[in-house]
Design a protein around this motif. Structure first.
Motif, PDB file in Angstrom:
ATOM      1  N   ASN A  22       0.826  -1.262  -0.115  1.00 43.15           N
ATOM      2  CA  ASN A  22      -0.149   0.026   0.070  1.00 43.15           C
ATOM      3  C   ASN A  22       0.841   1.129  -0.099  1.00 43.15           C
ATOM      4  OD1 ASN A  22      -2.622  -0.634  -0.467  1.00 43.15           O
ATOM      5  ND2 ASN A  22      -2.708  -1.801   1.569  1.00 43.15           N
ATOM      6  N   ASP A  23       1.819   1.113   0.556  1.00 41.60           N
ATOM      7  CA  ASP A  23       2.932   2.480   0.720  1.00 41.60           C
ATOM      8  C   ASP A  23       3.394   2.446  -0.749  1.00 41.60           C
ATOM      9  OD1 ASP A  23       4.626   4.548   1.989  1.00 41.60           O
ATOM     10  OD2 ASP A  23       6.162   3.221   1.527  1.00 41.60           O
ATOM     11  N   SER A  26       1.190   3.993  -3.224  1.00 44.77           N
ATOM     12  CA  SER A  26       0.558   5.571  -3.054  1.00 44.77           C
ATOM     13  C   SER A  26       1.559   6.413  -3.882  1.00 44.77           C
ATOM     14  CB  SER A  26       1.258   5.779  -1.504  1.00 44.77           C
ATOM     15  OG  SER A  26       2.312   5.850  -1.188  1.00 44.77           O
ATOM     16  N   ARG A  41      -5.010   7.936  -8.832  1.00 45.89           N
ATOM     17  CA  ARG A  41      -4.184   8.439  -7.642  1.00 45.89           C
ATOM     18  C   ARG A  41      -4.622   8.159  -6.305  1.00 45.89           C
ATOM     19  NH1 ARG A  41      -2.269  12.098 -11.802  1.00 45.89           N
ATOM     20  NH2 ARG A  41      -4.010  13.433 -11.226  1.00 45.89           N
ATOM     21  N   ASP A  42      -5.907   8.769  -6.294  1.00 44.70           N
ATOM     22  CA  ASP A  42      -6.671   8.647  -4.835  1.00 44.70           C
ATOM     23  C   ASP A  42      -7.018   7.218  -4.641  1.00 44.70           C
ATOM     24  OD1 ASP A  42      -6.136  11.260  -4.812  1.00 44.70           O
ATOM     25  OD2 ASP A  42      -7.912  12.281  -5.313  1.00 44.70           O
ATOM     26  N   SER A  44      -5.078   4.318  -5.267  1.00 48.07           N
ATOM     27  CA  SER A  44      -3.894   3.500  -5.460  1.00 48.07           C
ATOM     28  C   SER A  44      -3.577   2.964  -3.976  1.00 48.07           C
ATOM     29  CB  SER A  44      -2.733   4.571  -5.995  1.00 48.07           C
ATOM     30  OG  SER A  44      -3.015   4.742  -7.253  1.00 48.07           O
ATOM     31  N   ARG A  45      -4.256   1.869  -3.706  1.00 48.67           N
ATOM     32  CA  ARG A  45      -4.176   0.970  -2.530  1.00 48.67           C
ATOM     33  C   ARG A  45      -4.533  -0.258  -2.946  1.00 48.67           C
ATOM     34  NH1 ARG A  45      -7.302   4.715  -1.730  1.00 48.67           N
ATOM     35  NH2 ARG A  45      -9.520   4.804  -1.401  1.00 48.67           N
TER      36      ARG A  45
END
Length: 183
Positions: A22-23, A26, A41-42, A44-45
């Motif tokens: 998840n990092d 990001s 982008r928002d 992206s997890r």
């Protein structure tokens, strides 16, 4: 980077891996980093349903539909510096092939770790799994990844133009494959 050990991820280590993943996600499409996942982008997890399937694949025997194997490189503090995963194709008659996914943490990029991970996975796929091909898909704007794959022996097999519409931009999708030696 050549000294970072590469080890297979066991199912018990998945929660640590998910934090790293998840990092890593990001960075998708932010700053100077190209989009490397077909996600806004928002968003992206790693979605929970995909995390469950990913984790189940780690427990699935090799040669069985849905199998997946992951290797991680860790720094001296045990932090994940990068990963590579291979997984079964969903098509029943493609068991001689697998799909590749990978990522390198922002602090460890451009030091040869990606190439080491790719070589490690290819060696395992050929020698331990008896696979003949590794396939992958990559967003066509991700030229650093495409260059890395080409240096590692992958060839372009096609491109789908305008495959994704993300954050108001249109993205093509490149397919690449590598024939493994000795098969």
């Amino acid at each position: 980077m050549s000294q970072l050990p590469i080890e297979q991820l066991e199912p018990a280590g998945f929660s640590d891996f998910l934090l790293y993943l998840n990092d890593h996600l990001s960075d998708n499409g932010r700053g100077d980093t190209a989009y490397f996942q077909p996600l806004p982008r928002d968003e992206s997890r790693f979605p929970a349903d995909k995390a469950e399937a990913f984790q189940a694949g780690l427990r699935t025997p090799l040669g069985t539909p849905g199998w997946r194997r992951v290797w991680v490189a860790r720094d001296a503090d045990g932090r994940i510096a990068g990963h590579i995963d291979l997984r079964a194709h969903p098509e029943r008659h493609a068991a001689h092939r697998c799909l590749l996914g990978m990522g390198v943490d922002r602090d460890f990029r451009k030091h040869g770790l990606g190439q080491r991970l790719i070589a490690h996975a290819a060696h395992w796929a050929r020698d331990a799994a008896g696979l003949a091909w590794i396939d992958l898909q990559v967003l066509s704007v991700n030229t650093p990844a495409i260059s890395l794959y080409q240096r590692s022996g992958y060839v372009r097999t096609g491109e789908i133009p305008d495959m994704f519409l993300i954050d108001g931009e249109r993205f093509a999708y490149t397919s690449m494959s590598k024939r493994l030696d000795n098969n």
